[in-house]
Design an enzyme around this catalytic site. Structure first.
Site, mmCIF file in Angstrom:
data_model
loop_
_atom_site.group_PDB
_atom_site.id
_atom_site.type_symbol
_atom_site.label_atom_id
_atom_site.label_comp_id
_atom_site.label_asym_id
_atom_site.label_seq_id
_atom_site.Cartn_x
_atom_site.Cartn_y
_atom_site.Cartn_z
ATOM 1 N N GLY A 184 27.930 79.552 67.688
ATOM 2 C CA GLY A 184 29.277 79.725 68.227
ATOM 3 C C GLY A 184 30.118 78.470 68.282
ATOM 4 N N ASN A 203 37.929 85.912 58.444
ATOM 5 C CA ASN A 203 36.585 85.338 58.352
ATOM 6 C C ASN A 203 36.701 83.901 57.879
ATOM 7 O OD1 ASN A 203 33.686 85.359 58.371
ATOM 8 N ND2 ASN A 203 33.726 85.466 56.140
ATOM 9 N N GLU A 241 35.610 93.452 49.655
ATOM 10 C CA GLU A 241 34.785 92.579 48.813
ATOM 11 C C GLU A 241 34.175 91.457 49.665
ATOM 12 O OE1 GLU A 241 37.166 90.895 45.724
ATOM 13 O OE2 GLU A 241 35.520 89.655 44.955
ATOM 14 N N LEU A 242 32.871 91.333 49.701
ATOM 15 C CA LEU A 242 32.195 90.320 50.524
ATOM 16 C C LEU A 242 32.695 88.920 50.170
ATOM 17 C CD1 LEU A 242 29.946 89.567 52.572
ATOM 18 C CD2 LEU A 242 28.420 89.302 50.604
ATOM 19 N N ASP A 243 33.199 88.204 51.203
ATOM 20 C CA ASP A 243 33.714 86.836 50.977
ATOM 21 C C ASP A 243 34.757 86.818 49.869
ATOM 22 O OD1 ASP A 243 30.358 85.486 51.344
ATOM 23 O OD2 ASP A 243 31.877 86.002 52.851
ATOM 24 N N ARG A 245 23.228 100.940 58.609
ATOM 25 C CA ARG A 245 24.393 100.054 58.675
ATOM 26 C C ARG A 245 25.595 100.834 59.186
ATOM 27 N NH1 ARG A 245 25.082 95.229 56.823
ATOM 28 N NH2 ARG A 245 23.137 95.207 55.658
ATOM 29 N N HIS A 301 34.482 81.047 55.769
ATOM 30 C CA HIS A 301 33.324 80.949 54.874
ATOM 31 C C HIS A 301 33.172 79.493 54.439
ATOM 32 C CE1 HIS A 301 30.377 82.201 51.890
ATOM 33 N NE2 HIS A 301 31.014 81.439 51.014
ATOM 34 N N SER A 338 36.855 77.989 53.637
ATOM 35 C CA SER A 338 37.973 78.903 53.377
ATOM 36 C C SER A 338 38.124 79.880 54.544
ATOM 37 C CB SER A 338 37.711 79.716 52.102
ATOM 38 O OG SER A 338 37.420 78.874 51.005
ATOM 39 N N THR A 346 38.290 91.835 53.409
ATOM 40 C CA THR A 346 38.538 93.092 52.675
ATOM 41 C C THR A 346 37.172 93.646 52.261
ATOM 42 O OG1 THR A 346 38.589 91.927 50.568
ATOM 43 C CG2 THR A 346 40.700 92.172 51.725
HETATM 44 C C1 GRF Z 1 28.416 77.951 60.024
HETATM 45 O O1 GRF Z 1 27.568 77.634 58.939
HETATM 46 C C2 GRF Z 1 29.762 78.267 59.499
HETATM 47 O O2 GRF Z 1 29.975 77.627 58.275
HETATM 48 C C3 GRF Z 1 29.757 79.750 59.295
HETATM 49 O O3 GRF Z 1 28.819 80.282 60.221
HETATM 50 C C4 GRF Z 1 27.898 79.243 60.611
HETATM 51 C C5 GRF Z 1 27.734 79.145 62.096
HETATM 52 O O4 GRF Z 1 28.960 78.994 62.712
HETATM 53 N N1 GRF Z 1 31.072 80.261 59.540
HETATM 54 P P1 GRF Z 1 29.063 78.944 64.345
HETATM 55 O O5 GRF Z 1 28.566 77.580 64.754
HETATM 56 O O6 GRF Z 1 28.161 80.037 64.883
HETATM 57 O O7 GRF Z 1 30.504 79.144 64.634
#
Ligand code: GRF
Length: 203
Positions: A11, A106, A142-144, A64, A108, A135, A140
């Site tokens: 987090g 999101n 599409e994953l990432d 899922r 990434h 980024s 959407t």
């Molecule tokens: C990190 O590797 C970040 O790049 C990706 O999720 C991982 C953990 O993030 N977004 P966080 O410390 O739980 O926010």
């Protein structure tokens, strides 16, 4: 605007958003933090900040689809204006993504479209990339793959390891995410059919 953050791990991105939201002029409020993992330290961070938390444990569901339906119901209860995935390690179904299209972000750890998926720092080093980074994009189907809103770059040094690179990228994440969340709450970014409007201009 009400912000709901979904987390799965430490987090640190959530913490950056909590810290930013404490600034007087921050246009949004984090009203809830949800996780698919009961033990996620991110939930501790939310509790410390007196933010309501909830858990929808993916282990309690056979599919899922069932997990996503339960998570969707919980999110709808909070009725957020924006959902922020911050280290949220679940692949979401098309129905879920469609339900919140245009209001889910999101982050990434790569310069998309390079290195979608996992282990991005290791892969950037293996590929001999001179630059790597992070980024922030709309989610959407599409994953990432959603339209990218903003990126931040880091240089890959010859002696970088996946760990040292991850550290550099994470620092940028903590700067970039609050900026993009602020833009969204100010109504400055909108997702079109296959474009992004920034201040009314197509990016
Ligand atoms: C990190 O590797 C970040 O790049 C990706 O999720 C991982 C953990 O993030 N977004 P966080 O410390 O739980 O926010």
């Amino acid at each position: 605007p009400k912000i709901l953050v979904l987390v799965s791990g430490s987090g640190t991105n959530l913490q950056a958003l909590i810290d930013a939201s404490r600034e007087r002029d921050f246009p949004g409020q984090i009203t809830a933090v949800g996780s698919n993992r009961p033990g996620a330290f991110a939930l501790e961070r939310a509790a410390q900040a007196n933010i309501e938390t909830f858990v929808v444990d993916h282990k309690n569901f056979d599919s899922r689809e069932e997990f996503d339906a339960a998570l969707m119901a919980e999110i709808r209860r909070h009725n957020p204006d924006l959902i922020v995935l911050a280290g949220f390690m679940r692949i979401l179904t098309t129905d879920f993504v469609r339900a919140f299209r245009g209001k889910m972000l999101n982050i990434h750890p790569s310069l998309l479209p390079r290195h979608t998926g996992l282990n991005t720092h290791h892969r950037a080093i293996e590929a001999g990339d001179d630059f790597h980074g992070v980024s922030v994009h709309f989610v959407t189907e599409e994953l990432d793959g959603g339209p990218v809103i903003a990126q931040a770059e880091v240089q890959v040094a010859p002696d970088d390891t996946p760990e040292s690179l991850a550290e550099k990228v994470l620092e940028k994440e903590h700067i970039l995410y609050p900026i993009v969340v602020r833009w969204f709450c100010e109504g400055r970014i909108q997702l079109g059919s296959d474009y992004i409007l920034f201040d009314g201009e197509i990016l």
